[in-house]
Design an enzyme around this catalytic site. Structure first.
Site, PDB file in Angstrom:
ATOM      1  CB  ALA A 137      -0.910  -0.005   1.223  1.00  0.00           C
ATOM      2  CG  ASP A 149      -0.889   3.524   3.683  1.00  0.00           C
ATOM      3  OD1 ASP A 149      -1.552   2.825   2.896  1.00  0.00           O
ATOM      4  OD2 ASP A 149      -0.451   3.089   4.757  1.00  0.00           O
ATOM      5  N   GLY A 185      -3.779  13.394   3.514  1.00  0.00           N
ATOM      6  CA  GLY A 185      -4.688  14.512   3.791  1.00  0.00           C
ATOM      7  C   GLY A 185      -6.137  14.061   3.802  1.00  0.00           C
ATOM      8  CG  ASN A 216      -5.418  -2.631   8.259  1.00  0.00           C
ATOM      9  OD1 ASN A 216      -5.527  -2.213   7.097  1.00  0.00           O
ATOM     10  ND2 ASN A 216      -4.303  -3.152   8.717  1.00  0.00           N
ATOM     11  CE1 TYR A 217      -0.514  -1.311  11.550  1.00  0.00           C
ATOM     12  CE2 TYR A 217      -0.694  -2.187   9.334  1.00  0.00           C
ATOM     13  CZ  TYR A 217      -0.195  -2.271  10.619  1.00  0.00           C
ATOM     14  OH  TYR A 217       0.618  -3.311  10.958  1.00  0.00           O
ATOM     15  CD  GLU A 218      -6.654   3.937  13.078  1.00  0.00           C
ATOM     16  OE1 GLU A 218      -7.002   2.750  12.951  1.00  0.00           O
ATOM     17  OE2 GLU A 218      -7.318   4.897  12.677  1.00  0.00           O
ATOM     18  CE1 TYR A 219       1.535   3.432   9.427  1.00  0.00           C
ATOM     19  CE2 TYR A 219      -0.372   3.871   8.044  1.00  0.00           C
ATOM     20  CZ  TYR A 219       0.664   3.042   8.427  1.00  0.00           C
ATOM     21  OH  TYR A 219       0.824   1.824   7.822  1.00  0.00           O
TER      22      TYR A 219
END
Lengths: 667, 667
Positions: free
Chosen positions: B302, B304, B311, B387-390
């Protein structure tokens, strides 16, 4: 609140110190006894484990004593229960840690010495200058291996009358070697450029060296910024920790805090949610070798723990200055030379910090966010070793992680340089002031007890799978390769291979992952010792050769550069221990009681921004569970809400107000 | 407070977006126009520098537009001053960033497909299970290079009726490939063990896979800890920053904050004490390649930023939850498919933090301590990508340092595995749930402007001096060796040599140190891309091959994996740019307008502790002045006092009270 019956990990109480001093004095009633140390001799691990596991009695309470008895350096062990001396050995050829009374005498002797006076006169110092003598411990350089104490005296001058004027801004061109008997045995004239040639022709302290940019004390520096608004930490319900004597409970963590003159803060019997993690964690040594090759600078190499003592030099921390928020302090006790207990107040502070987002997930299908904030428990101690200070901090996380942070601050050690000269091993930080390159090497001693005392060190690397191959047709596959370290050794870091050091309990398998429970080291990537392996710096430090070491536990092996570092000749440290038992099959470290040591630090090639007091340089090491628990241990932390956290929205109006205020003329 | 005349770095206002949409629609009045992006086209650097230096007019205000016009993917540039289209190019063979409307249609088409229904039926799901389809962008794997959009649909099931039940806990054994025209073009059955063999004999979703330990939503998890007491940040005089539109002033720092759909937060014209430091800093790309070699998992990779947009996926930050203290938020504006401005509220938060000791020195002769606390300015944005956060954070220090932190949190991407199986490229985190190994590679783009726009990259190493030699008699000497990088290239980190990357201005010499003024990169030591260089993962990411890159500035080179990453075939990134001009003498990077790129990240071999939502994994990069100023820039920070900081002493009594409270039975 100290329990009446001390816990075996508790440092000696003042009453115990008094009792021990009395016992030692009784042993030698007619001799002159000069106490250096009365500290807890931690019980043999075997006995203490039995006690912790509830299958053994409390171990005997033993004190370790360092004392000069009629000028001979003794180490004694005193049984506090039986009230008797159980061992008494003269430490031939060894020296106790730095003796500030002796160092003070050295300073005075130096200034009174006629030849020193002549040398100072030759320097033609500016009118009003006061000469300051800064005695340093002697780092063995092979020129003479002195069996008696020797001090190296570095000279500075103070121009301002203010007591805290920064004399490191005016290093003088001479250094004196002073003996045990307070005789100046040698005076060196310091080099003034890249080689060892000296400059004694011209007037060294001409106006070009005199400057005003090196003061740090607020009385001496004008032009203070007034833009920083106050920031308070408020905990209306009090802190989340609870403390009983030296036992700390916080967010599923329990541990005992210890403190001794040498290591300073120590941690014992560290558990999370009732499960044993670490038997003991401490900073075990540090070494600051200077890279300036010119004679006599190779004599600069400081063992700030072994020589000076992180405990002895711990700052008396001040509420609201060194520590912000809701603060609990711990005191420690040392001993005077006459054997009286000496309080070291506020040597450790304990408080909490917010650490931003702990974990978060937003379900993009529902838009619902679940967010927690990370809270940390902070245990901080700060030491001053002459010019430098070090901040040592343990951070405990709700996610069962531990981080150990070292911050280096304070003032650079300086030497003179001629105006206009440059050297490839130092930075000119002010006119005529050279800050030589040096390293700070720390060794964190980690004594693990992951679900028991038999643990192993595993080295794991992430490696591409062979390509082309039927099992990796697209060339994207990678896997981990793991190896249990079976022999004691030093190992190196390699981020190119994502080399990971895990401490595991091979006999305890995580039922979900199918792998041994463990914790991994999050190392601080650092250059190891630059000095040549045959140099005294290298022979004396040993731990500085590799980043990760594993040894089999021994009650006697606490200090990876040896028990006595003062003027040591080397080959008494961690690699010597390992070498000494390389043919010993019982020294296996697979599934044994092991100790893991992590060497890290900085190659500190000074920036001018480190002058006159350097902004903290941070170095961080972590320990994190890896397949130890059955899920994220912080999963049960409450979600973060504005109701509890009471933040304040700063609107455009506020910003405008702030701007208007910022534009107001200042007085 | 937005000034009426936008600054050239200001993102487009909603009015400007409306205006641009109108202009584009006028261009093609009879065509179906589907807007994807209307964003600021940052002015050519040459023009903007002239403007910043006060020697040029404000550059023309240009918008960049991505739109499907009658199904063709166009990039247009619109001049807002002249109100006209100045370029309009069809991007043949390229795709716009992820289209959530299309992805929603893909989900629905998938579930309605007859063959999918048959496959799901074969799985014999437990009663009450809801099937969830999670469409992913397609990572080129060479099996078919599709010029039309393709989605990979991963299947999960939700057992609980709760809307936020964690369906990633039940990955199903099928995956579907769906076309641009919403046709299911292929259904894969997923492997169940280490090789690609599948298991379609037994009942896959037997009771052993059903478990209760994978929920994270507070409604679904009992057993919450109630020990964490509230902690508030209070700033009685308000924050120390002031904000005018997108211009931030704080503690000698000034900068402009920008925001766009792709990079999210950007920083422009960053200055300290009036001196120019950085023209622009931003996260320019990230890549998350999975290491699972089994078909079709190589299609998981991915981008991202390039595919999803940091943004676009920025969270609407919540006061007191995502941000603690005195918070100022920034909004951003995007565009709907019909060309209306779309507000992205609270995408960046701005606040202050205390960061412990800033600098300290105790004069051991007088006992006087001078201590300052470090205050930080924090700019934070958080994104959710499936599924992820950053969490992306810039920290500005009073000592002129900048730190950039990435925190990875969220939920692991999961795939099915048979109970009892293990693989060497993944971790079983729950019964039947495999979390495959993967990497997170970030690329921070640093466009320096240290005292001007011509800068150089210097590589410095600390090396032992030759021994034995007359100039290094004791074997302790070491020195630095520096080399200016003159050709564009990618370079690697080496902590063994203390390899340091400095950005310097060779024509500006620090008058004290005699060396060029500079900033050094404090890198995040990370393993680079593990995928084989000939793989699509490698060809598409390019920036993942080396940790530090230097290129000559070009207005067109913002994204180190190329402008369009969706289903890209690779060879459009940073190493291709460099290769394309390797014989071009004008591509020299010594004393030129350069860009420095730092690739870092983590080889994320999941721990069970990362499940079901992972505690933040931090990665930190720093930029610090090195011989840029004339001393510690934070020297003028006021000393820390209890009077200002109002800390609270926690006494033994308080601890006892806390203990008593902790022992109270809870309801």
């Amino acid at each position: 609140m100290m329990s009446t019956q001390p816990h075996p990990f508790d440092p000696l109480s003042p009453e115990e110190i008094t009792k021990v001093a009395h016992i030692v004095r009784q042993l030698s009633p007619n001799e002159n006894v000069l106490f250096r140390v009365i500290t807890l001799s931690e019980p043999p691990k075997r006995e203490l484990i039995a006690f912790l596991d509830g299958v053994g009695p409390p171990p005997r309470r033993i004190a370790r004593v360092h004392a000069y008895i009629s000028k001979a350096f003794h180490e004694l062990h005193v049984d506090l229960n039986a009230r008797g001396v159980i061992s008494n050995e003269i430490q031939y050829g060894k020296h106790s840690h730095v003796d500030t009374a002796y160092m003070k005498q050295v300073e005075e002797a130096c200034l009174e010495d006629v030849r020193v006076k002549v040398e100072i006169k030759k320097l033609q110092l500016p009118e009003g200058a006061t000469v300051i003598v800064e005695p340093w411990t002697y780092a063995t350089d092979g020129m003479n291996d002195m069996s008696t104490r020797t001090a190296m005296c570095w000279f500075y001058m103070k121009l301002s009358g203010h007591t805290d004027a920064n004399y490191y801004a005016y290093p003088l061109d001479i250094v004196a070697e002073v003996s045990e008997t307070l005789q100046v045995t040698k005076i060196f004239r310091l080099p003034s450029g890249q080689d060892e040639s000296i400059n004694d022709d011209e007037k060294l302290y001409d106006h070009r060296k005199i400057h005003t940019s090196s003061e740090y004390h607020p009385d001496l520096s004008t032009n203070k910024r007034d833009t920083t608004k106050p920031l308070h930490i408020v905990q209306p319900e009090g802190p989340s920790f609870s403390i009983d004597g030296n036992h700390i409970t916080w967010e599923k963590w329990t541990m005992r805090i210890g403190f001794n003159y040498r290591e300073g803060m120590t941690l014992h019997d560290v558990r999370y949610d009732g499960r044993s993690l670490f038997y003991r964690i401490s900073l075990s040594e540090m070494f600051v070798p200077y890279g300036d090759p010119r004679c006599p600078y190779p004599r600069k190499g400081a063992f700030d723990l072994g020589n000076d003592g992180a405990g002895l030099n711990a700052n008396n921390l001040k509420l609201g200055c060194d520590c912000l928020g809701y603060i609990r302090y711990f005191d420690a006790w040392h001993v005077t030379s006459s054997g009286d207990p000496l309080k070291l107040p506020n040597v450790v502070c304990c408080h909490e910090q917010d650490d931003g987002i702990g974990w978060k997930h937003t379900n993009f299908r529902t838009g619902n966010a679940v967010v927690t904030r990370a809270r940390l428990l902070v245990l901080q101690t700060i030491i001053t070793v002459s010019n430098y200070e070090y901040v040592f901090v343990f951070y405990f996380g709700q996610d069962a992680s531990i981080h150990y942070e070292v911050r280096a601050t304070g003032i650079l050690s300086t030497v003179p340089i001629d105006i206009g000269n440059q050297v490839p091993f130092g930075t000119v930080v002010a006119p005529g002031v050279l800050a030589p390159y040096h390293q700070h090497l720390f060794c964190l001693r980690i004594d693990p007890a992951l679900d028991g005392y038999r643990n192993s060190l595993v080295v794991e690397e992430s490696v591409p799978m062979p390509f082309p191959s039927p099992s990796n047709q697209f060339g994207v596959g990678y896997m981990t390769e793991s190896k249990v370290v079976t022999r004691e050794q030093g190992l190196d870091l390699d981020h190119h291979k994502n080399r990971t050091f895990k401490i595991v309990n091979e006999s305890k398998i995580n039922s979900t992952t199918g792998t041994p429970v463990g914790f991994k080291l999050m190392p601080c990537y650092s250059q190891m010792l630059l000095a040549h392996p045959s140099s005294y710096h290298a022979k004396r430090s040993e731990f500085g050769a590799h980043a990760v070491w594993v040894t089999k536990y021994s009650d006697d092996e606490m200090f990876p550069s040896g028990k006595h570092t003062m003027q040591s000749l080397g080959e008494e440290g961690i690699s010597s221990w390992i070498k000494g038992r390389q043919d010993d099959a019982s020294a296996s470290v697979g599934n044994e009681d092991i100790v893991v040591w992590h060497t890290f630090g900085s190659t500190h090639n000074p920036r001018i921004e480190d002058w006159p007091v350097m902004p903290c340089e941070k170095m961080v090491v972590g320990l994190k569970p890896v397949n130890f628990f059955d899920r994220n241990p912080a999963l049960d932390v409450h979600v973060s809400t504005q109701e509890r956290n009471k933040s304040v929205l700063v609107g455009e109006m506020d910003s405008e107000r702030v701007e208007r205020e910022a534009q107001k003329p200042r007085l």
